[in-house]
Design an enzyme around this catalytic site. Sequence first.
Site, PDB file in Angstrom:
ATOM      1  N   GLY A   4       0.791  -1.229   0.000  1.00 10.36           N
ATOM      2  CA  GLY A   4       0.000   0.000   0.000  1.00 10.36           C
ATOM      3  C   GLY A   4       0.821   1.276   0.000  1.00 10.36           C
ATOM      4  CG  ASN A  26       1.853   3.189  -5.863  1.00 15.60           C
ATOM      5  OD1 ASN A  26       2.181   4.208  -6.470  1.00 15.60           O
ATOM      6  ND2 ASN A  26       2.486   2.038  -6.008  1.00 15.60           N
ATOM      7  CG  HIS A  76       1.277  -3.385 -15.199  1.00 10.77           C
ATOM      8  ND1 HIS A  76       0.889  -4.548 -14.562  1.00 10.77           N
ATOM      9  CD2 HIS A  76       2.338  -3.717 -15.972  1.00 10.77           C
ATOM     10  CE1 HIS A  76       1.683  -5.540 -14.954  1.00 10.77           C
ATOM     11  NE2 HIS A  76       2.570  -5.064 -15.803  1.00 10.77           N
ATOM     12  CG  ASP A 126      -1.963  -5.936 -16.628  1.00  8.62           C
ATOM     13  OD1 ASP A 126      -2.563  -5.283 -15.753  1.00  8.62           O
ATOM     14  OD2 ASP A 126      -1.115  -6.789 -16.375  1.00  8.62           O
TER      15      ASP A 126
HETATM   16  C1  GRF Z   1       2.918  -1.271  -7.637  1.00  5.50           C
HETATM   17  O1  GRF Z   1       4.191  -1.486  -8.148  1.00  5.50           O
HETATM   18  C2  GRF Z   1       1.911  -1.239  -8.745  1.00  5.50           C
HETATM   19  O2  GRF Z   1       2.447  -0.880  -9.972  1.00  5.50           O
HETATM   20  C3  GRF Z   1       1.447  -2.656  -8.821  1.00  5.50           C
HETATM   21  O3  GRF Z   1       1.498  -3.133  -7.513  1.00  5.50           O
HETATM   22  C4  GRF Z   1       2.467  -2.420  -6.782  1.00  5.50           C
HETATM   23  C5  GRF Z   1       1.839  -1.995  -5.494  1.00  5.50           C
HETATM   24  O4  GRF Z   1       2.775  -1.572  -4.563  1.00  5.50           O
HETATM   25  N1  GRF Z   1       0.185  -2.781  -9.479  1.00  5.50           N
HETATM   26  P1  GRF Z   1       2.264  -0.918  -3.204  1.00  5.50           P
HETATM   27  O5  GRF Z   1       1.328  -1.900  -2.557  1.00  5.50           O
HETATM   28  O6  GRF Z   1       1.596   0.360  -3.568  1.00  5.50           O
HETATM   29  O7  GRF Z   1       3.469  -0.694  -2.374  1.00  5.50           O
END
Ligand code: GRF
Length: 187
Positions: A12, A14, A105, A146
């Site tokens: 999490g 992001n 992605h 995707d």
């Molecule tokens: C990210 O690299 C995103 O591109 C992918 O999953 C990952 C999630 O990372 N879909 P986080 O959970 O946000 O650390």
Amino acid sequence: MINVAIFASGEGTNAENLFTYFANDTRIKIKLVITNKEDAGIVARAKQHKKTVQIVSKQALQNYTHQLIEFLNVENINLIVLAGFLLKIPHEFVSAFPNKIINIHPSLLPKYGGKGMYGNNVHQAVLTNNESESGITIHFVNEEYDKGEIILQAKCDVTLHDTVKTLATKIKKLEFDNLPKAIEQFL
Ligand code: GRF
């Protein structure tokens, strides 16, 4: 006002970046988090930022799709961001939110997309194939993994010195810089 629901299964980071970025925003609100894993890092991060967390198991996502759609409608959610959500989104759900579900992605799609291509698997494949560049893709979600329309891509160089770890760091930075901007495009 755009009310965002984040779907996440992992760390999490992001999602947390979005909580912080939009913390004082009057137009975009990160309203809640949906996860399928109650022990995932996202749960602690969301709670720290005082976000509502709803656990939705794989089975529930498939069997109670309608109820989940209802819940998000009651919460006035008008944008859904998949940030590391590992379950397939049911057809009914996609149809209920046309052009309102986006995914991030960690590759330059259509390269390194599809089943099994997540996290470090992607970076390892990029390195194995001696690619000279990689990057991220933010795209709409349709019924195929995707494959929805691309909203934006951002690139980074891949050098001979890169490892999975260094490449992952470069990609994370691209994600942190670009996902908030992609969301702002919905204003
Ligand atoms: C990210 O690299 C995103 O591109 C992918 O999953 C990952 C999630 O990372 N879909 P986080 O959970 O946000 O650390």
